[in-house]
Structure formats: structure tokens, C-alpha cells
Design a protein around this motif. Structure first.
Motif: not given
Length: 207
Positions: A93-105, A144-156
Motif C-alpha cells: 500500500q505504501t510502496g516502502a518499508d514503513p519501519l518507523a511505526w513498528d519501531v515507535a511501538l 523522515a522518521f516522523a513522515t513515515d510514522y504518520l503515513l502508516v498511522r493514516k493507513v492504520w
């Protein structure tokens, strides 16, 4: 008969256990969980996750939000977050490996596990250190970390629509505003300003 009450007196919350001052590398690692620590009760600059001691709350949170009743389940969930986590089904869905969300958790769960007594401090730091290499390989800044985190949060958040959990998370606007305060260079309380992204690549030193 009217019952008389004594004036309300605010009880002082017990202080958290003594936490030695963090080094620059340690604060950087703790700061990976800053996006999910929005509440006033949260500490963003210590291994212990709360400003005041509340071991019972950490234990309740792990049990109810993550179904983690003890150390064995905690270590299993942490391993899963680093290996696959929630990002695995989001890659397409994102076209990337959105690691930030999982790392923050992951970092948040480690800190709660420490507060709940499932981990001692040396083990908690060892687990947090496991996030450094993959995170630095994936991102080059807190932005960059925050941008990826927010991207995955929106999908979630989209995935929760029309489900019983739709109203559970904070509105996206709240998360967006919190990230802006963390990224604001004029905010002296932001741990991201106290431990800029590049410090993890420099020799460690006391703050």
C-alpha cells in the motif's frame, strides 16, 4: 442531611524509581517512542515511561492493549515487531518499508515492560539497541522518521473505519500536532532537539 466534605486535596503521585542520567545514544533510543507518547503523564527523556511512578498502569496497558501478561509474551511480541510487525501488509500500500511505526511501538513496549517489572534495565537497553541499525539504515532524520510514522498511522486509521475500534485512537489531527511540536526547532522540551538524529552516529557521551 447535607454531608460536609473536606476541601479536595490533590494527592502527590509517587516519584518514579531513580533513573540515572541518559547518554546521548540512550536518549536517542528512548526518543524513538516519542510519537506515541502524547499524554502529559508520559516521560520522553527517561527509560521509565511515566513522569510519576505507575508500575500498575504499565502492567495493565501491556495486558489489555497488547495481551502481554508476562516476560515470555513480551519478548515474543518485540521480536515480531522488529521482524515483521504491522508494516509487512502495508508494503504494497505504501510502496516502502514503513519501519518507523513498528519501531515507535517496539520502544514503547520495551519501556512499559521495564516499568511493569518484566525487564531489568540492562535487558531493556539491550533490546532498545537492537533498533538502532535498522532505523538508521531506513532514515536520515527525525523528519523522515516522523513522515513515515504518520503515513502508516493514516493507513492504520483507515483500516479501523466501520469497526468497533474506530473511536479508539486519537484523531489524526492530534497526532499531526504532536509530531509538529516534536519537530519544532524552537521547542526546547522536544527530545528530538536534545538528541538530534546525527548523534547516534557520533561517540556516545553524557548529556
Amino acid at each position: 442531611m447535607v454531608q460536609m466534605f473536606e476541601p479536595f486535596r490533590r494527592r502527590r503521585s509517587p516519584q518514579p524509581p531513580y533513573e540515572p542520567p541518559l547518554s546521548t545514544h540512550q536518549l536517542w533510543q528512548v526518543s524513538l517512542s516519542a510519537p506515541v507518547n502524547r499524554g502529559r503523564e508520559a516521560s520522553r527523556t527517561t527509560l521509565y515511561p511515566f513522569r510519576h511512578r505507575d508500575d500498575a498502569e504499565a502492567e495493565r496497558w501491556l495486558r489489555e492493549e497488547w495481551e502481554i501478561p508476562g516476560r515470555e509474551e513480551l519478548l515474543y511480541r518485540l521480536d515480531d515487531l522488529l521482524r515483521e510487525g504491522y508494516r509487512a501488509p502495508l508494503r504494497a500500500q505504501t510502496g516502502a518499508d514503513p519501519l518507523a511505526w513498528d519501531v515507535a511501538l517496539y520502544v514503547d513496549v520495551v519501556r512499559k515492560g521495564y516499568a511493569a517489572g518484566h525487564l531489568d534495565a540492562p535487558t531493556a537497553w539491550q533490546l532498545l539497541s537492537a533498533t538502532v541499525m535498522p532505523t538508521v539504515a531506513a532514515y536520515d532524520s527525525w523528519q523522515a522518521f516522523a513522515t513515515d510514522y504518520l503515513l502508516v498511522r493514516k493507513v492504520w486509521m483507515e483500516g479501523l473505519r466501520a469497526t468497533p475500534d474506530e473511536g479508539f485512537p486519537a484523531p489524526q489531527a492530534v497526532s499531526d500536532a504532536h509530531l509538529r511540536t516534536l519537530l519544532d526547532p524552537a521547542n526546547p522540551t522536544s527530545p528530538w532537539n536534545r538528541a538530534p538524529w546525527h548523534v547516534i552516529s557520533l561517540p556516545d557521551r553524557p548529556l
